[in-house]
Scaffold this motif. Sequence first.
Motif, PDB file in Angstrom:
ATOM      1  N   GLU A 605       0.844  -1.183   0.000  1.00  0.00           N
ATOM      2  CA  GLU A 605       0.000   0.000   0.000  1.00  0.00           C
ATOM      3  C   GLU A 605       0.891   1.249   0.000  1.00  0.00           C
ATOM      4  OE1 GLU A 605      -2.106  -3.215   0.326  1.00  0.00           O
ATOM      5  OE2 GLU A 605      -0.777  -2.799   2.024  1.00  0.00           O
ATOM      6  N   ASP A 611      -3.145   8.628  -1.799  1.00  0.00           N
ATOM      7  CA  ASP A 611      -3.559   7.257  -2.113  1.00  0.00           C
ATOM      8  C   ASP A 611      -3.518   6.433  -0.835  1.00  0.00           C
ATOM      9  OD1 ASP A 611      -4.041   4.728  -3.053  1.00  0.00           O
ATOM     10  OD2 ASP A 611      -2.649   4.860  -4.740  1.00  0.00           O
ATOM     11  N   ASN A 612      -4.686   6.292  -0.227  1.00  0.00           N
ATOM     12  CA  ASN A 612      -4.794   5.544   1.020  1.00  0.00           C
ATOM     13  C   ASN A 612      -5.596   4.259   0.841  1.00  0.00           C
ATOM     14  OD1 ASN A 612      -4.173   5.231   3.766  1.00  0.00           O
ATOM     15  ND2 ASN A 612      -6.185   6.023   4.377  1.00  0.00           N
ATOM     16  N   PHE A 613      -5.667   3.777  -0.417  1.00  0.00           N
ATOM     17  CA  PHE A 613      -6.451   2.583  -0.707  1.00  0.00           C
ATOM     18  C   PHE A 613      -5.693   1.325  -0.260  1.00  0.00           C
ATOM     19  CE2 PHE A 613      -8.324   5.472  -3.902  1.00  0.00           C
ATOM     20  CZ  PHE A 613      -9.656   5.332  -3.533  1.00  0.00           C
ATOM     21  N   TYR A 615      -4.445  -2.212  -1.235  1.00  0.00           N
ATOM     22  CA  TYR A 615      -4.096  -2.937  -2.457  1.00  0.00           C
ATOM     23  C   TYR A 615      -3.971  -4.448  -2.239  1.00  0.00           C
ATOM     24  CZ  TYR A 615      -3.269   1.405  -4.999  1.00  0.00           C
ATOM     25  OH  TYR A 615      -3.434   2.627  -5.632  1.00  0.00           O
ATOM     26  N   ASN A 625     -12.035  -0.962   2.013  1.00  0.00           N
ATOM     27  CA  ASN A 625     -11.242   0.143   1.473  1.00  0.00           C
ATOM     28  C   ASN A 625     -10.409  -0.313   0.277  1.00  0.00           C
ATOM     29  OD1 ASN A 625     -10.278   2.831   1.518  1.00  0.00           O
ATOM     30  ND2 ASN A 625      -8.411   2.171   2.565  1.00  0.00           N
ATOM     31  N   ARG A 626     -10.835  -1.381  -0.401  1.00  0.00           N
ATOM     32  CA  ARG A 626     -10.082  -1.925  -1.533  1.00  0.00           C
ATOM     33  C   ARG A 626     -10.006  -0.915  -2.673  1.00  0.00           C
ATOM     34  NH1 ARG A 626     -14.881  -4.542  -0.867  1.00  0.00           N
ATOM     35  NH2 ARG A 626     -16.457  -4.329  -2.513  1.00  0.00           N
ATOM     36  N   VAL A 627      -8.967  -1.043  -3.467  1.00  0.00           N
ATOM     37  CA  VAL A 627      -8.737  -0.097  -4.548  1.00  0.00           C
ATOM     38  C   VAL A 627      -9.719  -0.306  -5.692  1.00  0.00           C
ATOM     39  CG1 VAL A 627      -7.010  -1.559  -5.700  1.00  0.00           C
ATOM     40  CG2 VAL A 627      -6.957   0.922  -6.010  1.00  0.00           C
ATOM     41  N   SER A 628     -10.174  -1.567  -5.872  1.00  0.00           N
ATOM     42  CA  SER A 628     -11.070  -1.848  -6.999  1.00  0.00           C
ATOM     43  C   SER A 628     -11.744  -3.188  -6.799  1.00  0.00           C
ATOM     44  CB  SER A 628     -10.270  -1.864  -8.310  1.00  0.00           C
ATOM     45  OG  SER A 628     -11.095  -2.225  -9.399  1.00  0.00           O
ATOM     46  N   ASN A 632      -7.802  -6.330 -10.432  1.00  0.00           N
ATOM     47  CA  ASN A 632      -6.712  -6.499  -9.468  1.00  0.00           C
ATOM     48  C   ASN A 632      -5.694  -7.503 -10.003  1.00  0.00           C
ATOM     49  OD1 ASN A 632      -7.750  -5.000  -6.905  1.00  0.00           O
ATOM     50  ND2 ASN A 632      -9.500  -6.216  -7.609  1.00  0.00           N
TER      51      ASN A 632
END
Length: 702
Positions: A605, A611-613, A615, A625-628, A632
Amino acid sequence: MKKYASFLLLSLSFSVFSQITSNSFEKYPVFPECSESSIGSLENCFNRTLQEFVHSNFQVPEIVFSENYKGNIQIFFEVDKEGNFKVLYVDAVYNELKDEAKRVFGELPQIMPATYNGNPAYVQFTMPISIPLTPVAESNTSNETNNIPANISEEKKIETLKNEYDAIEKFPYANEEYVSGINIPLSHHNYSKFDPALNRVGQNNHTSQKPYIYSEVNKYYDFEAENQKLLKNKTSWFGRKWWNEHFITLKGKDYWLTLDPGVDLQVGKDFDADIDTYNNTRLVYTQGGIGKDISFFAVIYESQGRFADYFNRFAEARRPDGGNPAIIPGRGIAKEFKTDSYDYPVATGHVSYSPSKWFNVQLGHGKNFIGDGYRSLLLSDNASPYPFFKINTTFWKLKYTNTWMSLRDVRSEVTEDGSFRTKYMANHYLSYNITKRLNIGLFESVIWQNDNDRGFDFNYINPVIFYRAIEFSTGSRGGNALIGLSAKYKFTDRLNAYGQLILDEFSTSDISGGNGSYKNKTGYQLGLKYYNAFGIDNLTLQGEYNRVRPYTYSHNTVVLNYGHNNQSMAHTLGANFSEFIAIGRYDRGRIFTDAKFIIAKRGFEFNTEEDNFFYGSSIYGTEDNRVSDNGNDLAQGNTTNFFHMELQGGYLINPATNLKIYASLIYRDFNPMENTETTFDNQTTWLNFGVRTDLFNWYNDF
């Protein structure tokens, strides 16, 4: 002056050769005088004949009488495969008594050897001689107060009971640990010594469930015989204890115990960070057995240390709630020591009970490991010790292991009323030898927390239940279930392949859809081991590849991640990585060397304001709080190239206590795509010298 000895011959104490297992053999050695005796009476005839021979030939030296000595002699001897008697050890105050015992046994005739499975076998015995000498009739009289005749007078009974303390028998320790139910301490290098013996084609054993038990390994690898090759010819007490033996040994009729001090002393230098490193561990460990079925092991560590910069930062990043500065990886919570060091006590141990040849039950505080590789994606010894209860069931071609554990989440965000959050884990592992070459293992595990004050959920105590169904019945966020598969194939006695597969989500469409779903939480391992590589004895080569996708082992209820004490219960690197490992190990006598090389691609991360997502790297991340949802990929986020080299060489000081002196060199290169406060480009060259009692694995490769 000649005096003649008479004494009791004790029954067989233990066997150290592979033909004999669990202190048993089919047929006693046979004197010519016993050739007409039935098998059932051979033991008594052997004892009686040997007693009579020694009684007629033993001459007590004059010095014993002149100094009015009173005490005991203990003779440890064997009858080999040819039926020859050989004295292995004599415990006596006077050298003259030792010489006389060896002389008498040297005059014994060659007899028919013992047999096991129809073949000649080695057997070993202990024999005590009491000084001053007693008549034969007296020596054959039991001193046990439990056998006091019912018609004895009260005065005589009291007199007998008052001699109860002096009547306690003491026998020489004969390495009972090697045939006991004690766990063999987890150490990759030590396990590599007997790994070839466990992996021969055609053997119906199981190698994934660790730690191993001494008695199950001793069948394939003769600990006593192998250690005999390493023993030094030392006669002084200090020489024997330093080079060959346990510090304190105690053995009676139905019990045995050893007690040893130990150390893990290290001094070194992190040249890149200019840090003088050290570790100062003092330890005491004991092991023993009561009767045939109960064994125990316990060790207490008191430690202070300061390590290489990357190691210190890793430990401090996992600090618990409450103000303590760090958690030492694999050990436990540390408090401050001086201004720049850590103080971290540890205690581990277990009680092992084997009611039959099919079952072994253990209650302890320690670690477990499932797999045939250096890493495990199912359950490893990476995290701190924890309480556990384990049942091993072995029959036919199966070995079934059930383990229940109590774990802790020590982060400040989940701490309640100043106490750490408790969670529980239960897992099943079924190992099945399909053929003499192929083994497969089925694994399932579930983690649940103490929500709604449910504590230990007895839904999960059923040893044959499918955990996924229970997890679903307790609520979608009531537990976190994982399933896994392992396999091993033996190409030859010297070459085998192994692998693992872990599934942390049960959505088939997400796993096979190819759209990079965050629910595609899978990992796999492929490995190869080559024993006595290139015809060089005791050289083992190993190659291993591990790959774990993002978000594996994490959970949308963050307490239900696959961790304990802020450490992963599976792979050291957590998730979102691929890794290749090459290992070489070599032993020659007491000299040993290890070499390990790791190349990995990891994703971290960023943890910045921009950028606090999440990963998918840390198993403690919040999936919400996942990025997507999709897209992935492996090593996403702050992609980092990782290289770790570790060389070690040393000398085994004492094979009984596993005390070693060594030197090690670690080179580590950590190169992220973007430097952040916690993830930044750095290199480490760490030189270390030490002496340690090797009872657990240190993992420096993270």
